[in-house]
Scaffold this motif. Structure first.
Motif, short mmCIF file in Angstrom:
data_model
loop_
_atom_site.label_atom_id
_atom_site.label_comp_id
_atom_site.label_asym_id
_atom_site.label_seq_id
_atom_site.Cartn_x
_atom_site.Cartn_y
_atom_site.Cartn_z
N ARG B 75 0.81 -1.22 0.00
CA ARG B 75 0.00 0.00 0.00
C ARG B 75 0.84 1.27 0.00
O ARG B 75 0.32 2.35 -0.27
CB ARG B 75 -0.95 0.00 1.21
N ASN B 78 1.20 2.71 -3.84
CA ASN B 78 0.24 3.63 -4.49
C ASN B 78 -0.25 4.71 -3.50
O ASN B 78 -1.28 5.31 -3.70
CB ASN B 78 -0.92 2.87 -5.13
N LEU B 80 -1.51 4.64 -0.61
CA LEU B 80 -2.79 4.46 0.05
C LEU B 80 -2.69 4.78 1.54
O LEU B 80 -3.69 4.99 2.21
CB LEU B 80 -3.30 3.03 -0.17
N THR B 108 -3.44 11.22 -7.05
CA THR B 108 -4.52 10.73 -7.92
C THR B 108 -3.95 10.26 -9.26
O THR B 108 -4.36 9.24 -9.80
CB THR B 108 -5.56 11.83 -8.18
N ARG B 111 -2.11 7.00 -8.79
CA ARG B 111 -3.00 5.85 -8.64
C ARG B 111 -3.67 5.48 -9.94
O ARG B 111 -4.19 4.37 -10.07
CB ARG B 111 -4.03 6.11 -7.54
N SER B 112 -3.70 6.39 -10.89
CA SER B 112 -4.22 5.96 -12.19
C SER B 112 -3.13 5.26 -13.00
O SER B 112 -3.40 4.63 -14.00
CB SER B 112 -4.83 7.14 -12.95
N MET B 116 -4.91 -1.18 -8.33
CA MET B 116 -4.86 -2.09 -7.18
C MET B 116 -6.08 -3.00 -7.17
O MET B 116 -7.20 -2.57 -7.46
CB MET B 116 -4.80 -1.28 -5.89
N PHE B 118 -7.95 -5.68 -4.49
CA PHE B 118 -7.92 -5.92 -3.05
C PHE B 118 -8.22 -7.37 -2.69
O PHE B 118 -8.65 -8.16 -3.54
CB PHE B 118 -8.92 -4.99 -2.36
N GLY B 136 -13.15 4.21 -13.16
CA GLY B 136 -11.83 4.83 -13.08
C GLY B 136 -11.62 5.87 -14.17
O GLY B 136 -11.06 6.94 -13.94
N ARG B 138 -13.99 7.54 -15.65
CA ARG B 138 -14.83 8.70 -15.32
C ARG B 138 -14.18 9.55 -14.25
O ARG B 138 -14.19 10.77 -14.33
CB ARG B 138 -16.22 8.24 -14.87
N PHE B 139 -13.61 8.89 -13.23
CA PHE B 139 -12.90 9.67 -12.20
C PHE B 139 -11.80 10.50 -12.84
O PHE B 139 -11.48 11.58 -12.37
CB PHE B 139 -12.25 8.74 -11.16
N ASN B 140 -11.22 9.96 -13.91
CA ASN B 140 -10.13 10.67 -14.55
C ASN B 140 -10.61 11.63 -15.63
O ASN B 140 -9.83 12.09 -16.46
CB ASN B 140 -9.12 9.67 -15.12
N ARG B 188 -11.83 -3.34 -13.90
CA ARG B 188 -11.97 -1.95 -13.49
C ARG B 188 -10.59 -1.30 -13.37
O ARG B 188 -10.38 -0.16 -13.80
CB ARG B 188 -12.70 -1.92 -12.15
N ALA B 189 -9.65 -2.06 -12.79
CA ALA B 189 -8.29 -1.52 -12.66
C ALA B 189 -7.62 -1.41 -14.03
O ALA B 189 -6.95 -0.42 -14.33
CB ALA B 189 -7.46 -2.39 -11.73
N VAL B 192 -8.19 1.63 -16.71
CA VAL B 192 -7.45 2.88 -16.59
C VAL B 192 -6.07 2.75 -17.25
O VAL B 192 -5.34 3.73 -17.35
CB VAL B 192 -7.33 3.27 -15.10
#
Ligand SMILES: Nc1ncnc2c1ncn2[C@@H]1O[C@H](COP(=O)(O)OP(=O)(O)OP(=O)(O)O)[C@@H](O)[C@H]1O
Ligand SMILES: [Mg+2]
Lengths: 323, 284
Positions: B75, B78, B80, B108, B111-112, B116, B118, B136, B138-140, B188-189, B192
């Protein structure tokens, strides 16, 4: 509201929406029956209660009919019992109070959970919860002595200048009125909204937050796109409880709304709500007026029950989408 | 952050998947370098002085007994731990030639570039399968439907999930099985397009068949992403990883890097007797 009671309430909320009573196993029969008996007694009490109010207001319904709901003049001295102005004032003050209290309340909850350093969390939380312990009449006095002059000289002219004297900030200002009642109500329902939303927001699993951050989300994106949506069912619950309190609040509203039943033309208008009217007129009422006040009580109960039922349907739908 | 069309259009996908290219990878510069990395919580050191290189397009495994600081170390890669006020990361962690704690790369953005996965699958429960995969992006800041659609399909294909979910992209992620949910999280990871994928015991909550699928996936993904995996499963480390780091608690219970090297060496001919003991299951 204390920490414990608020989290219990949250738990009850979520349980009430998802759970049910399971069919009895033999050894549980006594327990099961006693639960059923309890529910039965409770149900009977509610029916009796509603029936007594209905009965009390029966003569008003028979002599005025639907006019009670649609009439625009409430004037006991001329035997005019139109509750529309009161219904509107009740709905408007509650809506504006929610409009103010919900964003502030959610913001407060998010701040307490995610932004405050550990040592400030407890004092700030207690401070907000202290607001719930203040009696209504004290809020009324605070509204009268502190807010009325301030509204009159500062807030209302500012708001009027924003819309250029247009709706909803139009007309004469004197401090009293729907806007002031809404603001007092918003302060009164704030602790409810904060206490419950804080519990449901804090219950969002940390893994979800880390999941969002690990994809490159900013903190605010994480809160808006992941945390709040996940807590939305409980937030609905918080809003509903707040709405329930605002709809029924009596004394504080009666003290600051201007006790002037009229169809509101703006947020600056004075007015009277269903509950404030019942409280202010009950003392001298008899006969037809008393029956009309009973009708107001019935209308208020129907509104409150519909808000609850509506919120339940929404949360059920949200939960179903969830599964 | 903005992504160019090229980055979102992974032509690499269409290339044949080839494994066993480790020999070539050793010549390329490391994807990450850890220099004397220590992490402490409230002043108590959880992992101390780790120094090793993570080779590009390889799988590096972190093994060691419970509490030896594997998760803690992972962790830190990235950032975290930024969320934990009591956590402090010391030493130097380089991503290419950027010091990730140096201040030049916002967390941010970092992390893109470093994704990660989990231990427990954590798809966003309020989002559909599709929304999960593109979350991801969209967050970006990517909004174009065409781009998102394309990225979603390619990420789901890469995560070997496309065939089973393509017809129900609007369904909720929670309708999938545990193994599928974990592959959804991998998709999902991957959407990105990270350079590095961190995985913390990604199969520990899954059945053997789902585990096998994810292990196969890791090997397939190697040619486009560098993987660092924490695992308790010795066989898994042996099967999927090229390099291996063995951590163990020292005197003061702080985790230390005992040995780092090619997985075959660690498992067949470790230099440190403690590694041998652990591999042979004598403690931990
Ligand atoms: N947020 C935290 N605050 C305080 N201490 C922590 C925190 N996270 C981890 N630690 C401590 O760091 C040490 C290493 O924990 P870590 O989770 O990294 O071990 P691990 O090797 O991943 O173990 P496991 O195999 O059980 O997952 C432990 O002593 C743990 O108590
Ligand atoms: Mg761990």
């Amino acid at each position: 509201m204390t920490e414990e009671s608020s989290s219990t309430k949250t738990r009850l909320l979520s349980r009430g929406l998802t759970g049910g009573i399971h069919p009895p196993v033999k050894s549980d029969l006594g327990y099961w029956l006693s639960i059923r008996a309890g529910a039965l007694i409770f149900g009977a009490a509610i029916v009796l209660f509603v029936w007594s109010i209905l009965h009390q207001s029966l003569s008003a319904w028979t002599s005025h009919g639907i006019h009670i709901l649609t009439g625009t003049v409430w004037s006991p001295s001329t035997s005019n019992y139109g509750a529309l102005p009161l219904i509107l004032a009740t709905l408007i003050t509650t809506a504006v109070a929610l409009l103010v209290a919900v964003p502030i309340g959610l913001g407060t909850s998010l701040t307490i959970i995610f932004f405050l350093p550990q040592r400030l969390k407890t004092p700030i939380t207690s401070l907000v919860e202290l607001l719930a312990a203040v009696p209504s009449v004290v809020y009324g006095l605070w509204g009268l002595f502190v807010l009325v002059p301030w509204m009159n000289t500062t807030i209302e002219p500012k708001l009027a200048s924003i819309t250029g004297g247009g709706f909803p900030f139009n007309g004469a200002t004197n401090g009293f009125g729907l806007l002031l009642a809404s603001i007092v109500l918003s302060v009164m329902i704030l602790p409810t909204i904060v206490a419950i939303s804080r519990d449901v927001i804090a219950a969002v699993p940390h893994e979800q937050i880390e999941g969002a951050l690990s994809l490159g989300a900013t903190k605010s994106q994480t809160l808006l796109k992941v945390v709040l949506p996940e807590a939305r069912t409980g937030i609905f619950g918080a809003i509903t409880l707040g709405a329930g309190r605002a709809l029924g609040e009596t004394i504080a509203v009666a003290m600051v709304i201007g006790s002037n039943p009229q169809i509101p033309k703006s947020l600056f208008s004075t007015g009277a709500t269903l509950s404030s009217t019942i409280a202010t007129e009950f003392g001298e009422a008899s006969g037809a007026q008393l029956a009309a006040l009973g009708a107001l009580a019935l209308i208020l109960m129907v509104i409150t029950a519909s808000v609850n039922a509506g919120a339940r349907t929404l949360t059920r739908r949200a939960l179903r989408g969830h599964a | 952050m903005s992504m160019t069309q090229d980055e979102l259009n992974p032509t690499r996908d269409t290339e044949p998947i080839t494994n066993g290219q480790s020999a070539v990878s050793t010549l390329t510069p490391p994807a990450m370098r850890l220099e004397n990395v220590s992490v402490s919580f409230n002043g108590r050191t959880a992992v101390r002085d780790c120094t090793f290189n993570v080779a590009s397009n390889r799988v590096t495994s972190l093994i060691g007994p419970s509490g030896s600081g594997k998760t803690t170390l992972l962790r830190s890669l990235n950032r975290l731990h930024d969320l934990t006020r009591s956590a402090k990361v010391e030493g130097k962690i380089m991503l290419g030639d950027i010091d990730i704690y140096g201040g030049s790369l916002p967390p941010t953005l970092l992390r893109s570039r470093i994704g990660m996965v989990f231990q427990r699958p954590n798809p966003f429960p309020t989002m559909s399968i599709y929304d999960n995969v593109v979350s991801g992006l969209r967050f970006n800041g990517i909004k174009k439907k065409a781009l998102l659609d394309e990225a979603a399909e390619s990420a789901l294909i890469s995560a070997a999930l496309w065939d089973s979910v393509s017809s129900r992209l609007k369904a909720h992620g929670s309708t999938l099985s545990g193994g599928e949910q974990q592959r959804l999280c991998i998709a999902r990871a991957l959407a990105v397009e990270p350079e590095i994928l961190l995985m913390d015991e990604p199969t520990s909550s899954l059945d053997p068949i789902s585990t096998q699928r994810i292990e196969e996936l890791m090997v397939e993904l190697k040619n486009r992403v560098t993987i660092i995996i924490v695992t308790h499963n010795m066989q898994q480390a042996a099967r999927v990883s090229d390099d291996c780091a063995f951590l163990l608690m020292g005197e003061d219970r702080a985790g230390e890097l005992i040995e780092f090297g090619p997985t075959t060496k660690i498992f067949n001919d470790p230099s440190d007797p403690r590694t041998l003991d652990y591999i042979q299951g004598r403690f931990g």
